[in-house]
Design an enzyme around this catalytic site. Structure first.
Site, PDB file in Angstrom:
ATOM      1  N   ARG A  70      24.731  71.369  54.622  1.00 29.71           N
ATOM      2  CA  ARG A  70      25.234  70.006  54.521  1.00 29.71           C
ATOM      3  C   ARG A  70      26.755  70.023  54.648  1.00 29.71           C
ATOM      4  O   ARG A  70      27.426  70.969  54.186  1.00 29.71           O
ATOM      5  CB  ARG A  70      24.833  69.435  53.162  1.00 29.71           C
ATOM      6  N   THR A 101      19.666  60.856  62.615  1.00 29.25           N
ATOM      7  CA  THR A 101      19.327  62.225  62.264  1.00 29.25           C
ATOM      8  C   THR A 101      18.253  62.692  63.231  1.00 29.25           C
ATOM      9  O   THR A 101      17.612  61.887  63.883  1.00 29.25           O
ATOM     10  CB  THR A 101      18.798  62.249  60.810  1.00 29.25           C
ATOM     11  N   ASP A 138      28.068  58.956  53.186  1.00 27.89           N
ATOM     12  CA  ASP A 138      26.922  59.186  52.308  1.00 27.89           C
ATOM     13  C   ASP A 138      27.336  59.415  50.853  1.00 27.89           C
ATOM     14  O   ASP A 138      26.481  59.501  49.979  1.00 27.89           O
ATOM     15  CB  ASP A 138      26.090  60.380  52.800  1.00 27.89           C
ATOM     16  N   SER A 175      22.052  63.651  50.304  1.00 25.07           N
ATOM     17  CA  SER A 175      21.331  63.426  51.554  1.00 25.07           C
ATOM     18  C   SER A 175      19.918  62.941  51.280  1.00 25.07           C
ATOM     19  O   SER A 175      19.353  63.194  50.206  1.00 25.07           O
ATOM     20  CB  SER A 175      21.274  64.727  52.358  1.00 25.07           C
ATOM     21  N   SER A 176      19.338  62.265  52.267  1.00 26.77           N
ATOM     22  CA  SER A 176      17.933  61.870  52.208  1.00 26.77           C
ATOM     23  C   SER A 176      17.044  62.765  53.065  1.00 26.77           C
ATOM     24  O   SER A 176      15.826  62.566  53.106  1.00 26.77           O
ATOM     25  CB  SER A 176      17.778  60.414  52.675  1.00 26.77           C
TER      26      SER A 176
END
Length: 570
Positions: A95, A379, A421, A450-451
């Site tokens: 990330r 994404t 984010d 994050s998702s």
């Protein structure tokens, strides 16, 4: 015999007799499912050369950096879940990080408010997604390199070379990218994107013509020849730092040199006889997925028909609770040492929460109470399976489609806008979805929440389902529903991907649904239960593989909503 097993047998018969009623691909030796067929084919070639799932993932990811600029990237970051043939799971966290110069209030104006501006697509956005200050320190190259050093078998250079060839020699411009090029040339406020799709003559690359990216090829050559250091040190890093300094960005040479990817213990849960492996924080996906699957395990799913009003209502209530917990508790584990992950993913917690679900009426999302109330795009994702029994689920992102839309002409890739984010306004949470809880407030070198939910489901220690999706916060729920439909309703992976999905994220308090797949009667019944419904054309672009170990076959499926998505096997 259970309903689940009957469905499995019926669909297995269809596969083995060659019936092709749906968009699935069947293979025995290897499978790659990604958002671009060319990239999937590059991954398959790595498998054919004797590479494993990690090798194929590295090759696919770099190919997507060339063929899928919307989200395939070396300017962003993501997560990789790996399950090896011995049944051992691990994950790699790459990330993006906040630069050293980042501060908690960096996006607020003099009055402490979060201003808005115009994004790449002409719509209004909060300014934490706009401009070079929105760029987090990229992690993709570091993550791919670390995963390869730990588990790859083919030479690194051999895996990066196909992407170089695609960038140097070009590939046929697909219709969706040709449309994007025309739009950005006419409308982008960012010069980099105005010229991004042009050829050597300075003209837009036409649909069907070869699109070459010589600057990106040079960057990839540095990465091929120097690995991790080819991006984070040397001429690429120096150019990133120069570009940032001259154009108002925050990322420095020190930021790049300090960046490292991290191998982390996977988030593990169970559903009936299956093991679920996904990402732990700084991804919220694994925690939410396991919490929701635990809640669904409390329900009598044999009595709740798929797509019925009780089914949609229960999904929304389960999602509401998981997202409330996400907002309250989750962030970068290196900065949040007291995150109650074991509690949130326990069966006991789910049992307590489930008792407070009213099957006749919607709960209330209250921005002042988070989970206590219920006490009790862009994404991309790809999935890989190899003939050795290894599996990879990898999701990586630029945040918005085409990220920040900015980049150095000398490097040829697009920077992310992942700083958006983070929670941009500390201690300020609103009913329209702005979250201000401490775990995800901006701090130097912190990874933003994050998702992304790359997931591998195992049966008896062997890969059974490999799945993931793009879609921002909808990622968690689209992956959750796909896993649920396969494990609880016996759907094959392609049907699970294509069938109806919804999304509820606690705040705003609404159900988003796929407008062509939810009946008017069900919608009206849900509204009578006090739900607010918002139509969407589609949710997610799932890429999945289902493995039948007994018959030694792999079934791959790419979401039909992905313009260039494809499953390729051999």
């Amino acid at each position: 015999m259970t309903k689940h097993r009957i469905f499995q047998i019926l669909f297995l018969c269809l596969y083995l007799t060659g019936a092709e009623a749906t968009a699935q691909v069947v293979a025995r030796n290897g499978m790659v499912v990604s958002s671009n067929k060319i990239a999937s084919e590059v991954g398959i070639e790595a498998l054919k050369k004797g590479g494993n799932a990690i090798d194929a993932s590295v090759a696919t990811a770099f190919a997507l950096a060339v063929t899928h600029p919307t989200a395939g990237n070396i300017g962003g970051g993501g997560f990789l879940v790996f399950l090896d043939s011995a049944g051992t799971a691990t994950t790699f966290d790459f990330r993006e990080k906040a630069p050293l110069k980042a501060t908690a209030d960096m996006f607020l104006d003099a009055g402490g408010e979060l201003p808005k501006g115009t994004n790449l697509f002409g719509s209004e956005s909060t300014n934490n997604h706009i401009g070079l200050k929105s760029v987090g320190v990229p992690g993709t190259v570091a993550g791919l390199y670390l995963a390869h050093q730990k588990h790859g078998v083919l030479p690194w250079a051999e895996l990066v070379q196909p992407a170089i060839d695609l960038a140097e020699k070009g590939f046929e411009m697909p219709w969706n990218l040709a449309q994007a090029g025309a739009y950005f040339a006419a409308n982008s406020p960012v010069p980099f994107l105005q010229d991004y799709f042009k050829n050597e003559a300075g003209e837009l690359t036409a649909f069907g013509a070869l699109w070459k990216q010589p600057e990106l090829a040079k960057t990839l050559i540095e990465i091929r020849d120097h690995g991790h250091d080819g991006f984070y040190k040397g001429i690429v890093a120096q150019e990133i730092a120069r570009y940032m300094k001259e154009n108002g960005g925050l990322i420095s040479l020190e930021d790049l040199q300090r960046y490292t990817a991290v191998e982390r213990k996977p988030l593990k849960g169970t559903f009936r006889d299956y093991e679920i492996y996904s990402m732990a924080p700084p991804s919220s996906g694994g925690v939410a997925l396991v919490e929701m699957m635990n809640l669904m395990e409390q329900a009598d799913l044999e009595a709740i028909e798929f797509n019925s009003t009780p089914y949609v209502h229960l999904l929304a209530e389960v999602m509401r609770r998981a997202f409330a917990d996400r907002a309250e508790h989750l962030g970068d584990p290196d900065f949040n040492v007291e995150t109650p992950i074991e509690k949130l993913t326990s069966k006991e917690f789910a049992e307590k929460r489930f008792k407070n679900i009213d099957m006749g009426r919607a709960s209330v999302s209250d921005s002042t109470k988070f989970g206590q109330l219920y006490d009790g795009s862009s994404t991309t994702h790809f999935s890989v399976a190899d003939r050795f029994g290894n599996a990879v689920s990898l999701t990586y992102t630029l945040e918005f489609p085409y990220g920040s839309g900015m980049g150095s002409e000398k490097l040829g890739f697009i920077f992310n806008n992942e700083m958006g984010d983070f929670n941009p306004k500390p201690n300020f949470t609103t009913g329209d979805g702005l979250i201000g809880t401490p775990p995800n407030i901006i701090e130097p070198e912190k990874r933003m929440l994050s998702s992304m939910t790359p997931t591998i489901v195992a049966k008896d220690g062997k890969p059974y389902l490999i799945v993931g999706s793009p879609g921002g916060k909808t990622i968690i729920n689209t992956v959750f529903q796909t896993v649920l439909k396969v494990l609880a309703y016996g759907m094959p992976v392609d049907k699970a991907i294509e069938s109806m999905k919804i999304h509820h994220q606690w705040l705003p308090d609404e159900i988003r649904y796929e407008r062509l797949l939810l009946s008017p009667d069900t919608r009206q019944a849900l509204e009578a239960m006090n739900h607010t419904l918002i139509p969407n054309n589609s949710l997610g672009e799932l890429m999945g593989i289902q493995i039948d170990a007994e018959n030694k076959i792999m079934v791959g499926a790419a979401d039909s909503s992905s313009p260039q998505g494809a499953a390729v096997g051999y």
